[in-house]
Write an enzyme that holds these catalytic residues in place. Structure first.
Site, PDB file in Angstrom:
ATOM      1  N   GLY A   1    -148.847 -10.617 -78.244  1.00 50.27           N
ATOM      2  CA  GLY A   1    -149.735 -10.358 -77.099  1.00 50.27           C
ATOM      3  C   GLY A   1    -149.772  -8.893 -76.733  1.00 50.27           C
ATOM      4  O   GLY A   1    -149.648  -8.518 -75.563  1.00 50.27           O
ATOM      5  N   ALA A   2    -149.975  -8.046 -77.739  1.00 50.27           N
ATOM      6  CA  ALA A   2    -149.908  -6.591 -77.490  1.00 50.27           C
ATOM      7  C   ALA A   2    -151.284  -5.937 -77.469  1.00 50.27           C
ATOM      8  O   ALA A   2    -151.396  -4.721 -77.578  1.00 50.27           O
ATOM      9  CB  ALA A   2    -149.007  -5.935 -78.536  1.00 50.27           C
TER      10      ALA A   2
ATOM     11  N   SER B   1    -140.106 -13.871 -66.399  1.00 47.92           N
ATOM     12  CA  SER B   1    -140.734 -13.483 -65.126  1.00 47.92           C
ATOM     13  C   SER B   1    -139.736 -13.775 -64.020  1.00 47.92           C
ATOM     14  O   SER B   1    -138.929 -14.717 -64.141  1.00 47.92           O
ATOM     15  CB  SER B   1    -141.997 -14.315 -64.891  1.00 47.92           C
ATOM     16  OG  SER B   1    -142.413 -14.186 -63.549  1.00 47.92           O
TER      17      SER B   1
ATOM     18  N   TYR C   1    -145.948 -22.496 -65.084  1.00 46.71           N
ATOM     19  CA  TYR C   1    -145.581 -21.123 -65.470  1.00 46.71           C
ATOM     20  C   TYR C   1    -144.083 -20.871 -65.207  1.00 46.71           C
ATOM     21  O   TYR C   1    -143.373 -20.339 -66.068  1.00 46.71           O
ATOM     22  CB  TYR C   1    -146.450 -20.148 -64.673  1.00 46.71           C
ATOM     23  CG  TYR C   1    -146.269 -18.694 -65.032  1.00 46.71           C
ATOM     24  CD1 TYR C   1    -146.841 -18.169 -66.189  1.00 46.71           C
ATOM     25  CD2 TYR C   1    -145.549 -17.841 -64.210  1.00 46.71           C
ATOM     26  CE1 TYR C   1    -146.691 -16.825 -66.514  1.00 46.71           C
ATOM     27  CE2 TYR C   1    -145.395 -16.497 -64.519  1.00 46.71           C
ATOM     28  CZ  TYR C   1    -145.971 -15.993 -65.669  1.00 46.71           C
ATOM     29  OH  TYR C   1    -145.813 -14.663 -65.983  1.00 46.71           O
TER      30      TYR C   1
ATOM     31  N   ARG D   1    -153.236  -5.784 -74.913  1.00 43.15           N
ATOM     32  CA  ARG D   1    -153.473  -5.140 -73.608  1.00 43.15           C
ATOM     33  C   ARG D   1    -152.224  -5.303 -72.734  1.00 43.15           C
ATOM     34  O   ARG D   1    -151.234  -5.909 -73.156  1.00 43.15           O
ATOM     35  CB  ARG D   1    -154.681  -5.752 -72.901  1.00 43.15           C
ATOM     36  CG  ARG D   1    -154.548  -7.210 -72.612  1.00 43.15           C
ATOM     37  CD  ARG D   1    -155.654  -7.751 -71.723  1.00 43.15           C
ATOM     38  NE  ARG D   1    -155.354  -9.121 -71.358  1.00 43.15           N
ATOM     39  CZ  ARG D   1    -155.760 -10.193 -72.029  1.00 43.15           C
ATOM     40  NH1 ARG D   1    -156.506 -10.045 -73.105  1.00 43.15           N
ATOM     41  NH2 ARG D   1    -155.413 -11.401 -71.638  1.00 43.15           N
TER      42      ARG D   1
ATOM     43  N   ALA E   1    -141.659 -23.049 -64.980  1.00 42.33           N
ATOM     44  CA  ALA E   1    -140.836 -23.831 -65.915  1.00 42.33           C
ATOM     45  C   ALA E   1    -140.799 -23.150 -67.281  1.00 42.33           C
ATOM     46  O   ALA E   1    -139.749 -23.071 -67.931  1.00 42.33           O
ATOM     47  CB  ALA E   1    -141.397 -25.252 -66.043  1.00 42.33           C
TER      48      ALA E   1
ATOM     49  N   VAL F   1    -149.828 -17.821 -80.832  1.00 38.30           N
ATOM     50  CA  VAL F   1    -148.388 -18.133 -80.806  1.00 38.30           C
ATOM     51  C   VAL F   1    -148.121 -19.615 -80.531  1.00 38.30           C
ATOM     52  O   VAL F   1    -147.030 -20.107 -80.833  1.00 38.30           O
ATOM     53  CB  VAL F   1    -147.608 -17.246 -79.802  1.00 38.30           C
ATOM     54  CG1 VAL F   1    -147.674 -15.778 -80.175  1.00 38.30           C
ATOM     55  CG2 VAL F   1    -148.054 -17.487 -78.361  1.00 38.30           C
TER      56      VAL F   1
END
Ligand code: NAP
Length: 244
Positions: free
Chosen positions: A11-12, A139, A152, A14, A154, A63
Site C-alpha cells: 500500500g505504498a 493503529s 477496523y 500514497r 479488531a 493483499v
C-alpha cells in the site's frame, strides 16, 4: 541482483506507505512499491524514489488475495533473490456501528487489514534474510477501540497479536518484528472525517496537531535500521500523545 538492501512496502502508492518508501530510499535501500488499484500513483512514487539514487519498481497485488501475494513474492525472488525489510502498511476502513455493520463490511476490512498481513508475511518469509525487519502498521485504535470501528479496531488489534507472536518465532534468526500504531494522520484515509469531529480530535491531542505521514515514516526508518536491532515485539504509538 542489487547489492543494496531491499524493502517491500504494501500500500505504498500514497499516504503513509509512500512516505515510508521515500524515507527508506533516502537510507539507500531499493524499494518495491506494492499497490492494488492506483498504478499511476504507484509509478509516480517509483519515479520519486529513483531520483534518490536507488532502484524501485511497482508491483500490483491485492493483499487480501493469497494467490496475488504468492505471485508478487515469486517476482521479487526472481529479480532480487532476497528481502531485507517488509512493511505491512496496506489498509482500509469501512466504518459503521456494529448494529448497522454488514457482514460484507466486516469481511472487507478483516481481509485487507489482518488476513492481508498473513498473506503477505507468509509469502515473504522464505525470502527474508537473517537480521531482517518486519514492520506492521497497526493503529492506536487497536489498543483503545473506537466508536464505529469494531471491524477496523479488531483488525488492528489482531496485527498486534500477530506481531508479538512472530517476534518470538523469528528471534533466533535475528529478524525483528514490530508494530507501529499511528494516531490521527493527515492522509486520504482521514479526509472524510467531518470537520467538527476533526476539531474534537485535535483538542484531544496534547501536541495539538494531526500527524503527518513523515511522522510515521521516521519511526519506520529507525526500526528498519541497524540501530534498532535489539527492539522486537514492540508496539510503538506515534500519535502526538492522543492515546496515553
Ligand atoms: P491511504 O492513504 O488510504 O492509503 C492506503 C494504501 O493502501 C494505498 O496505497 C492503497 O493502494 C493500499 N491498499 C488498500 N487496499 C489494498 C489492497 N487490498 N492491497 C494492496 N494495497 C491496498 O491510507 P493511509 O492513511 O496512508 O494508511 C496506511 C496504513 O496506516 C493503513 O494500514 C492504515 O490503517 C494505517 N493507519 C492510518 C491512520 C491515519 O490516520 N491515516 C491511523 C492509524 C493507522 P490502492 O489505492 O492502489 O489500492
Amino acid at each position: 541482483m542489487s547489492s543494496k538492501k531491499v524493502a517491500l512496502i504494501t500500500g505504498a502508492s500514497r499516504g503513509i506507505g509512500k512516505s515510508i518508501a521515500i524515507e527508506l530510499a533516502k537510507n539507500n535501500i531499493d524499494i518495491i512499491i506494492n499497490y492494488n488499484r492506483d498504478e499511476k500513483e504507484a509509478e509516480e512514487v517509483v519515479k520519486e524514489i529513483k531520483k534518490l539514487g536507488v532502484g524501485g519498481e511497482a508491483i500490483k497485488a491485492d493483499v487480501s488475495s493469497f494467490d496475488d501475494c504468492t505471485a508478487m513474492f515469486g517476482a521479487v525472488k526472481k529479480k532480487y533473490g532476497n528481502l531485507d525489510i517488509l512493511v505491512n502498511n496496506a489498509g482500509a476502513l469501512s466504518d459503521k456501528t456494529l448494529k448497522n455493520m454488514t457482514k460484507e463490511q466486516w469481511d472487507f476490512v478483516i481481509k485487507i487489514n489482518l488476513t492481508g498481513v498473513f498473506n503477505v508475511t507468509k509469502n515473504a518469509l522464505p525470502l527474508v534474510n537473517g537480521g531482517g525487519r518486519i514492520i506492521n502498521i497497526s493503529s492506536i485504535v487497536g489498543l483503545t477501540g473506537n466508536f464505529g470501528q469494531t471491524n477496523y479496531a479488531a483488525s488492528k488489534a489482531g496485527i498486534i497479536g500477530f506481531t508479538k507472536s512472530l517476534a518470538k518465532e523469528l528471534g533466533k534468526r535475528k529478524i525483528t518484528v514490530n508494530a507501529v500504531a499511528p494516531g490521527f494522520i493527515d492522509t486520504q484515509m482521514t479526509k472524510s472525517v467531518p470537520f467538527i469531529r476533526k476539531k474534537i480530535i485535535m483538542a484531544m491531542i496534547p501536541l495539538g496537531r494531526a500527524g503527518l505521514p513523515e511522522d510515521i515514516a521516521n519511526l519506520v526508518g529507525f526500526l528498519a535500521s541497524d540501530k534498532a536491532s535489539y527492539i522486537t515485539g514492540e508496539v510503538i504509538c506515534v500519535d502526538g500523545g492522543f492515546s496515553f
